[in-house]
Design an enzyme around this catalytic site. Sequence first.
Site, PDB file in Angstrom:
ATOM      1  N   THR A 184       0.885  -1.162   0.000  1.00 24.53           N
ATOM      2  CA  THR A 184       0.000   0.000   0.000  1.00 24.53           C
ATOM      3  C   THR A 184       0.910   1.194   0.000  1.00 24.53           C
ATOM      4  OG1 THR A 184      -1.667  -1.131   1.346  1.00 24.53           O
ATOM      5  CG2 THR A 184      -1.596   1.253   1.576  1.00 24.53           C
ATOM      6  N   GLY A 240       0.332  -3.589   5.250  1.00 28.13           N
ATOM      7  CA  GLY A 240       0.420  -4.995   5.611  1.00 28.13           C
ATOM      8  C   GLY A 240      -0.961  -5.579   5.853  1.00 28.13           C
ATOM      9  N   ASP A 255      -7.749  -2.565   5.486  1.00 29.70           N
ATOM     10  CA  ASP A 255      -7.802  -1.438   6.424  1.00 29.70           C
ATOM     11  C   ASP A 255      -7.730  -0.090   5.725  1.00 29.70           C
ATOM     12  OD1 ASP A 255      -5.193  -2.113   5.585  1.00 29.70           O
ATOM     13  OD2 ASP A 255      -4.287  -1.179   7.337  1.00 29.70           O
ATOM     14  N   GLY A 289      -4.230  -5.860   6.623  1.00 27.35           N
ATOM     15  CA  GLY A 289      -5.301  -4.940   6.985  1.00 27.35           C
ATOM     16  C   GLY A 289      -6.282  -5.539   7.970  1.00 27.35           C
TER      17      GLY A 289
HETATM   18  N1  ASP Z   1      -3.064  -3.063   4.124  1.00 32.74           N
HETATM   19  C1  ASP Z   1      -3.396  -3.468   2.784  1.00 32.74           C
HETATM   20  C2  ASP Z   1      -4.667  -4.246   2.809  1.00 32.74           C
HETATM   21  O1  ASP Z   1      -4.932  -4.934   3.776  1.00 32.74           O
HETATM   22  C3  ASP Z   1      -2.366  -4.288   2.104  1.00 32.74           C
HETATM   23  C4  ASP Z   1      -0.953  -4.005   2.436  1.00 32.74           C
HETATM   24  O2  ASP Z   1      -0.610  -2.883   2.791  1.00 32.74           O
HETATM   25  O3  ASP Z   1      -0.117  -4.921   2.364  1.00 32.74           O
HETATM   26  O4  ASP Z   1      -5.362  -4.223   1.805  1.00 32.74           O
END
Ligand code: ASP
Length: 325
Positions: free
Chosen positions: A183, A235, A214, A237
């Site tokens: 993200t 990461g 998230d 979410g």
């Molecule tokens: N946080 C993002 C999600 O859950 C993905 C990511 O940042 O790795 O969609």
Amino acid sequence: MIIVTNDEGRPGVGRTAALLAKGASRLDAIEAGIRLVEADPAIRTVGRGGLANMVGRVQLDAMIMDGDTLESGAVGAIEGFAHAITIARAVKDRLPHELLVGAGAERFAREVGAELADNLTDASAEIWQDWLEATVPIADRARWQDSAALAPYVRNAIKADLLPSDDDITAPVDDDRPQGADTTVFLAIDHTGALGCGVSTSGWAWKYPGRLGDSPIVGAGAYADSRYGAAACTGTGEMAIRAGTSRSIVLYLKMGLALNEAVDAAIDDLRGLKGGLIDRITIHAIDAAGASRVVAVNAQQDRQFWQWRDGEAKPQRIQAERVDL
Ligand code: ASP
């Protein structure tokens, strides 16, 4: 003034810093920086070039929040637009709502003249096709776009060994799959001392269609309050949603904890999660005085972030701290 962004923010951090230095507002500077990340097909987890969901479509989530007014705007699971962050900004500026998803969000995007784009690049389509062929038996592939049960396969989007066991899971786990989850997050303080945050993502590769992480959820993926601080997560979410991580950090700051303590308290909350998906998550945080802290939780490898403060010639790439739960 300060800008903190994760490594995915590299195409945009210079622009955001330059705009802040020229006196732009936090949200204008954040939106402009994120637009450059969204437009860069080399960033495989944001905007154009983002990896697809299970059925081969790129669905984008984004959010922007003003720390002075606590107004936010967000969109989730939108397809076919170049700049989810600008549509999120339009939700904030033009609607009495905070979050639009799916078909309604796409309708609104057309209504405000948002730029159209086919975000599935040939490279991303090929990676998805390889995943499909390696993962899904031919019988299911034939009815993949309509009636096939996707749930057993969604576990391949994440670390199957960290999920609750389920005898129905028959699909193999591809350890060589592209690291398709990330993200971009931007936290900023502008020349007036006001804070803001912005997030844009294509989410987890091979996610279930319609899944929101998230990133578009205020308080989970990001939160900003000019009186105390701002935080944003990348990461897993699902963890930030369950723990309300970004809002918690700002609330811990309000309760009088120092930035280091506030981030530690939020990590402790993540440690308290006992069920559901537990994987890696990176926390980015600043306080109203401009201190910053970035911690990569459960990271398999070192993670970097970018930071710029007024007076500095250019943004610096800095190694994040690492903590394992
Ligand atoms: N946080 C993002 C999600 O859950 C993905 C990511 O940042 O790795 O969609």
